[in-house]
Design a protein around this motif. Structure first.
Motif, PDB file in Angstrom:
ATOM      1  N   ALA A  61       0.834  -1.215   0.000  1.00 19.20           N
ATOM      2  CA  ALA A  61       0.000   0.000   0.000  1.00 19.20           C
ATOM      3  C   ALA A  61       0.865   1.261   0.000  1.00 19.20           C
ATOM      4  O   ALA A  61       0.510   2.264  -0.629  1.00 19.20           O
ATOM      5  N   LEU A  62       2.009   1.221   0.677  1.00 27.02           N
ATOM      6  CA  LEU A  62       2.891   2.392   0.686  1.00 27.02           C
ATOM      7  C   LEU A  62       3.397   2.699  -0.724  1.00 27.02           C
ATOM      8  O   LEU A  62       3.554   3.854  -1.107  1.00 27.02           O
ATOM      9  N   VAL A  63       3.628   1.638  -1.500  1.00 30.21           N
ATOM     10  CA  VAL A  63       4.101   1.840  -2.879  1.00 30.21           C
ATOM     11  C   VAL A  63       2.931   2.264  -3.773  1.00 30.21           C
ATOM     12  O   VAL A  63       3.050   3.177  -4.589  1.00 30.21           O
ATOM     13  N   ARG A  64       1.785   1.624  -3.583  1.00 29.52           N
ATOM     14  CA  ARG A  64       0.606   2.009  -4.376  1.00 29.52           C
ATOM     15  C   ARG A  64       0.262   3.479  -4.163  1.00 29.52           C
ATOM     16  O   ARG A  64      -0.047   4.205  -5.106  1.00 29.52           O
ATOM     17  N   ASP A  65       0.336   3.933  -2.904  1.00 28.67           N
ATOM     18  CA  ASP A  65      -0.054   5.301  -2.572  1.00 28.67           C
ATOM     19  C   ASP A  65       1.058   6.311  -2.818  1.00 28.67           C
ATOM     20  O   ASP A  65       0.942   7.476  -2.447  1.00 28.67           O
ATOM     21  N   ASP A  66       2.155   5.832  -3.404  1.00 30.39           N
ATOM     22  CA  ASP A  66       3.264   6.710  -3.757  1.00 30.39           C
ATOM     23  C   ASP A  66       3.933   7.355  -2.539  1.00 30.39           C
ATOM     24  O   ASP A  66       4.565   8.407  -2.658  1.00 30.39           O
ATOM     25  N   PRO A  94      -1.777  -1.636  -9.061  1.00 26.35           N
ATOM     26  CA  PRO A  94      -1.362  -0.735  -7.972  1.00 26.35           C
ATOM     27  C   PRO A  94       0.149  -0.495  -7.909  1.00 26.35           C
ATOM     28  O   PRO A  94       0.604   0.479  -7.329  1.00 26.35           O
ATOM     29  N   PHE A  95       0.915  -1.416  -8.462  1.00 24.81           N
ATOM     30  CA  PHE A  95       2.386  -1.282  -8.479  1.00 24.81           C
ATOM     31  C   PHE A  95       2.930  -2.224  -9.533  1.00 24.81           C
ATOM     32  O   PHE A  95       2.197  -3.070 -10.056  1.00 24.81           O
ATOM     33  N   GLU A  96       4.230  -2.055  -9.825  1.00 25.96           N
ATOM     34  CA  GLU A  96       4.865  -2.955 -10.796  1.00 25.96           C
ATOM     35  C   GLU A  96       5.860  -3.860 -10.069  1.00 25.96           C
ATOM     36  O   GLU A  96       6.581  -3.385  -9.196  1.00 25.96           O
ATOM     37  N   ILE A  97       5.870  -5.121 -10.462  1.00 28.35           N
ATOM     38  CA  ILE A  97       6.907  -6.021  -9.935  1.00 28.35           C
ATOM     39  C   ILE A  97       8.137  -5.827 -10.816  1.00 28.35           C
ATOM     40  O   ILE A  97       8.065  -5.996 -12.026  1.00 28.35           O
ATOM     41  N   VAL A  98       9.269  -5.424 -10.205  1.00 32.25           N
ATOM     42  CA  VAL A  98      10.444  -5.189 -11.044  1.00 32.25           C
ATOM     43  C   VAL A  98      11.518  -6.275 -10.953  1.00 32.25           C
ATOM     44  O   VAL A  98      12.243  -6.497 -11.909  1.00 32.25           O
ATOM     45  N   THR A 196      10.494  -9.885  -3.235  1.00 31.59           N
ATOM     46  CA  THR A 196      10.143  -9.287  -4.525  1.00 31.59           C
ATOM     47  C   THR A 196      10.239  -7.764  -4.423  1.00 31.59           C
ATOM     48  O   THR A 196       9.753  -7.180  -3.457  1.00 31.59           O
ATOM     49  N   LEU A 197      10.863  -7.175  -5.425  1.00 31.55           N
ATOM     50  CA  LEU A 197      10.991  -5.707  -5.444  1.00 31.55           C
ATOM     51  C   LEU A 197       9.865  -5.125  -6.291  1.00 31.55           C
ATOM     52  O   LEU A 197       9.688  -5.516  -7.437  1.00 31.55           O
ATOM     53  N   ILE A 198       9.105  -4.209  -5.686  1.00 27.40           N
ATOM     54  CA  ILE A 198       8.032  -3.554  -6.442  1.00 27.40           C
ATOM     55  C   ILE A 198       8.310  -2.056  -6.528  1.00 27.40           C
ATOM     56  O   ILE A 198       9.035  -1.505  -5.694  1.00 27.40           O
ATOM     57  N   ARG A 199       7.715  -1.420  -7.552  1.00 26.95           N
ATOM     58  CA  ARG A 199       7.884   0.031  -7.685  1.00 26.95           C
ATOM     59  C   ARG A 199       6.554   0.688  -8.001  1.00 26.95           C
ATOM     60  O   ARG A 199       5.613   0.036  -8.465  1.00 26.95           O
TER      61      ARG A 199
END
Ligand code: PRT
Ligand code: ZN
Length: 301
Positions: A61-66, A94-98, A196-199
């Motif tokens: 959620a922290l990544v989704r909410d920028d 909501p985010f990308e898996i990188v 997993t790293l998400i952005r």
């Protein structure tokens, strides 16, 4: 230097299985940081990157909410939240898996009471399955056209059958000890998981994007280096073709002349896979000598 607004924020687990390995990865990428005891933020000193230390469940959620640009959590957590967010939003992913990282490996499995009638997911129709991953489990059952009741637990899922709260469970398994201790037998694997790293799916300013790209490249380098070895040996020229075939995951070797030896050369090569004793023995049998295997400290792909 870029301003404070433009610093990259990466969320990682505050205290748990992924904490030390995530901090170690960032340190290996060259990040130096200061972290006060029990502090929520560690400030990067030599790179414009700050680390937010939070519960793993809060990271997606922290990544989704920028609030954060990047986050590291288990794929199990990432996928569970992704399905949950997609269901309650119309704004897309909501985010990308990188990246899938090389630690935190486990699997999400069904498990059945030992000695009971249940043996496969086909037996679960009309029954209750306890799990902390209700969205992943429901999604999986839907794709298999199995109608069963998914019961959300917040922890200690393995005690659900014993308490009469469910007939089967779906939980993370690493060694299987916990299942066995609770008289449960491992069944089908729904998903394999690792850190997993998400952005953020949003565009970031150029300077930030540059640092993100540099960090990703360094992460790739760190993961490659963990397995890689630098091998040196002497080899008869006539055996070079055979020796190349024996080297695991290697690029083109460097061939160097040897002083006063015309029929032999020195071969230097980076192997991107682990080098086992068997490999060295096979190289020796093919004619190689003076074999030396060294760890690789850093690598930039
Ligand atoms: O406090 P916070 O919410 O941040 O932490 P948490 O308690 O939710 O997570 P934590 O630290 O337990 O795990 C973080 C991540 O590590 C998980 O989301 C997985 O991606 C990964 N991971 C890897 C595991 C395991 N291995 C694992 N074995 N997570 C949990 N387990 C559990 C397993 O379910 C079992 O109950 O550990 C127990 C021991 O496993 P066995 O099979 O070895 O007995
Ligand atoms: Zn958690």
């Amino acid at each position: 230097m870029i301003d404070k607004q433009n610093r990259i924020k990466i969320a990682i687990q505050k205290s748990g299985r992924l904490t030390d390995l995530s901090l170690d990865l960032l340190q290996r990428c060259g990040l130096k940081y200061t972290r006060g005891k029990d502090q929520l933020i560690a400030f990067g000193e030599n790179m414009p990157i700050d680390i937010l230390l939070v519960r793993d469940d809060d990271i997606p959620a922290l990544v989704r909410d920028d609030v954060c640009d990047l986050g590291i959590a288990g794929l199990n957590v990432v996928e569970e939240k992704r399905l949950r967010f997609l269901n309650s939003s119309t704004t897309g992913e909501p985010f990308e898996i990188v990246r899938q990282l090389d630690y935190g490996q486990c699997k999400l499995c069904f498990a059945y009471p030992e000695g009971g009638k249940l043996g496969s997911i086909e037996d679960l129709r009309g029954l209750r399955i306890a799990t902390t991953y209700p969205w992943i489990v429901a999604d999986f059952l839907r794709t298999r056209s199995i109608e069963a009741e998914v019961i959300e637990f917040s922890g200690a899922v393995e005690i659900a059958p014993g308490m009469g709260r469910a007939e089967a469970i779906c939980d993370l398994v690493s060694t299987g000890t916990t299942l066995r201790a609770n008289n449960l037998r491992e069944g089908e694997t729904l998903m394999k998981s690792q850190a997993t790293l998400i952005r953020t799916p949003l565009e970031v300013p150029d300077e930030k994007a540059d640092w993100m790209a540099r960090l990703l490249q360094r992460i790739d380098g760190v993961m490659q280096v963990r397995e890689s070895k630098y091998i040196m040996m002497h080899a008869p020229k006539s055996a070079l073709a055979e020796i190349r075939k024996l080297l695991p995951g290697s690029e083109a070797p460097t061939i160097l002349p040897l002083d006063s030896l015309d029929d032999k050369v020195a071969v230097h090569v980076v192997c991107r896979e682990n080098v086992f004793w068997e490999t060295l023995e096979n190289l020796k049998a093919a004619g190689a000598s003076s074999l030396l295997v060294m760890p690789v400290e850093k690598m930039l792909p």
